[in-house]
Write an enzyme that holds these catalytic residues in place. Sequence first.
Site, PDB file in Angstrom:
ATOM      1  CE1 TYR A 178     -36.990 -27.558  66.502  1.00  0.00           C
ATOM      2  CE2 TYR A 178     -36.149 -29.797  66.794  1.00  0.00           C
ATOM      3  CZ  TYR A 178     -36.662 -29.051  65.888  1.00  0.00           C
ATOM      4  OH  TYR A 178     -36.196 -29.260  64.334  1.00  0.00           O
ATOM      5  CB  CYS A 179     -40.526 -26.056  69.030  1.00  0.00           C
ATOM      6  SG  CYS A 179     -42.273 -25.063  68.404  1.00  0.00           S
ATOM      7  CB  VAL A 180     -43.391 -25.537  72.545  1.00  0.00           C
ATOM      8  CG1 VAL A 180     -43.762 -27.216  72.086  1.00  0.00           C
ATOM      9  CG2 VAL A 180     -44.748 -25.273  73.210  1.00  0.00           C
TER      10      VAL A 180
ATOM     11  CG  PHE B 210     -32.845 -27.008  68.995  1.00  0.00           C
ATOM     12  CD1 PHE B 210     -31.550 -26.868  69.250  1.00  0.00           C
ATOM     13  CD2 PHE B 210     -32.790 -28.782  69.163  1.00  0.00           C
ATOM     14  CE1 PHE B 210     -30.155 -27.626  69.599  1.00  0.00           C
ATOM     15  CE2 PHE B 210     -31.501 -29.780  69.145  1.00  0.00           C
ATOM     16  CZ  PHE B 210     -30.488 -29.109  69.399  1.00  0.00           C
TER      17      PHE B 210
ATOM     18  N   GLY C 234     -38.902 -25.534  74.257  1.00  0.00           N
ATOM     19  CA  GLY C 234     -37.557 -24.117  74.967  1.00  0.00           C
ATOM     20  C   GLY C 234     -38.083 -23.258  75.293  1.00  0.00           C
TER      21      GLY C 234
END
Length: 580
Positions: free
Chosen positions: A313-315, A342, A317
């Site tokens: 998710y985000c960073v 994500f 990811g």
Amino acid sequence: MAETTTPPIPDLEDLQHWTWVLGRAQQMMLEHGFDWVEHMPAAPPFGALLDPTAAVKATTDFWSDTMQLWQRFLDPKNAAPFEETPEQARDKRFKAPQWREEPVFDFLRQSYLVIADHMLRGVDALEGMDPRQKEQVRFATKGFLDAVSPTNFPATNPEVLEKIVETKGESLLKGLSNMMGDLAKGQMTQTAEGAYELGRNLAMTPGKVVKRTPLYELIQYAPAEGAKEVYATPLLIFPPWINRFYILDLNPEKSFIRWAVEQGLTVFVVSWKSADASMKDVVWDDFVERGQIDAIDTVRELLDVKGVHTIGYCVAGTTLAATLAVLHARGEAEKVASATFFTAQVDFSEAGELGMFVDDDQLAMIRSLGTEGFLDGRYMAATFNLLRGRDLIWNYVTNNYLMGKDYAPFDLLHWNSDVTNLPATWHMSYLTDLYRDNKLVQPGALAIGGTPLDLSKVRTPTYVQAGREDHIAPAQSVWKITHYFQGPLKFVLAGSGHIAGVVNPPSAQKYQYWTNSDKVETLTEFFAGAKETKGSWWPDWIGWLDALDAAKVPVKGARIPGKGKLDAIEDAPGSYVRSR
């Protein structure tokens, strides 16, 4: 019946002064623009920054619109009506009926919207400016306009005036108390204190912490009640260490983690430690090697499986993309059966408004804040709030400082305020190497543990989710991952933004998502040929995962937290999520 008192409203002199203030702001910006051009070299790109002819026309248009405002105020029967744009009509700051029903406040609203429109159009009209510089100017202008909205001042906000009269001034004292409390703690309050508690009404999915390292805790969640079988390949979730992991486990109705367990997955989640001085030397290599790869190997060994499904998710990811590149380079790609992203970016060439915080001055300021080896999470929280200042800053100034309202309980805002500290060394390299220099997509420009990174070597089956209205990881930026990975990839564009676009359970029946199986090059092409499906994209994702590997195994032994090689240390959500 209580006697009603008409609240004081600005008189004609006040209105004239208000118009002068904002008009002077417009004039000052134009004067600054002329001065800027005068001191710039005549050659491109600076020579065409501000066309004096266009500036004169803009000034003329502005004062023409201002005269129309006064005509509507003084002679409404013979004046052309004020035509709102759809965005202006939706502006929640002016939803109170007084802003349209009372002529004085209607004038204030109209004048503000007209001036705001002219100032933003003035920025858009600048020519020859570097696109990034232009975005910085536009962002600063929007921030200024949000700050000077008449809703933010007691004398020009009808709701505030009425509250003062209604409470005989006590609302101002309550608001002052709220403001002083926030100043004392160094952070703006956004939700009721004490309304939420981890394990009681947040992060409630049953599970155990089965491993703890100096960098993370590994949580294994219990199988769904009554489950006899689960998918053979487990799921390992890497949340961003910029925020607490329980955004994916807010409550039973909104919990992606609980839902994934109910679909028959053995779910593990990494809960990162909030940084302190002991983590001053932590760098990106550590989050890959000692974080993600270590957790992957731990789950593989615990359950005796070849590979795991992963989510970043985000960073986290972004970091998962680096992890995949490392594993492929080392011949260990089979450790990850699939990767789901994500709202994660790998190419930061169009990273959106956050990219404006990585110029030399900003980086120097951030470096000065991390002298103890970590960056206080309140700085990052303030940065993210600035991206949506109208909703996450000025809304609370008006309601809780000016009107003295009580804070409403809201689980999402509780999570948003539950900040984490970041390792200073890592954070600086993240901003410079990725946001500023965009090295992750340059083969060999970065290395982890001596292994050069090349995203084009990644062949792992991949599911990429982006939020159409994401202001942190813009969909256009997330889309770019499709240009680098070479394995089977499915891209899904979800309705809403960075949080609501992800945390959207099927039971809510909200938003929609778009899919397109055609091979296209751009997000625009993707959307033009996409199929829209109402509701959550979660069922689409589990269907994709099932198609990769539908094998099941009995619920026994290590599939139950604490019953395998790793003992249960404590109940979920663990200790690291509570650390400050």
